[in-house]
Scaffold this motif. Structure first.
Motif: not given
Length: 141
Positions: A92-100
């Motif tokens: 999630g951090q690697r791909f800058a995910l702020h939500g799923i």
């Protein structure tokens, strides 16, 4: 008598996960250590990585919507991977995910785009078309 029950430090460990959609579309599970190798192993295929989390309502809705139209999803010709970002927050951090949920498209290690959330099959298919167009150097739709 007191029983010794092993507990997990993972707050989501006891929550059952419906893996029907993951299995129906042949999604292979990846984690921080296996992610890049799995993308590379797909060769020339367009890869879609489904980033989801345990007990995520919108993730469950996306899986159910996909199962409601399995032929249409399969016709997109994707090679599928999936990652539980609650269990693997580094992804999630690697791909800058702020939500799923988030669906990311890759080809030979290069990220071609993403679809955030599930807003229906038509919008998902358009995101797939854009990834293919980007790969081919064509205009996005």
């Amino acid at each position: 008598m007191i029983q010794n029950i092993a507990t997990s430090h993972d707050a989501h460990a006891a929550i059952p996960v419906d893996k029907t959609a993951l299995a129906a579309f042949g999604m292979r599970e990846v984690n921080t250590e296996t992610f890049d190798a799995a993308i590379a192993a797909a060769g020339d295929a367009l890869v879609c990585v489904f980033f989801w989390g345990v007990d995520c309502f919108n993730c469950e809705m996306a899986k159910q919507a996909m199962l409601a139209q399995p032929a249409a999803v399969r016709e997109l010709g994707l090679s599928w991977l999936h990652a539980n970002v609650y269990a693997h927050p580094e992804l999630g951090q690697r791909f800058a995910l702020h939500g799923i949920p988030v669906f990311m498209f890759f080809h030979r290690g290069k990220k071609l785009g993403r679809a955030t959330g599930w807003h229906g099959h038509a919008q998902f298919a358009a995101a797939v078309a854009n990834a293919r167009n980007k790969l081919a150097g064509k205009p996005l739709v």
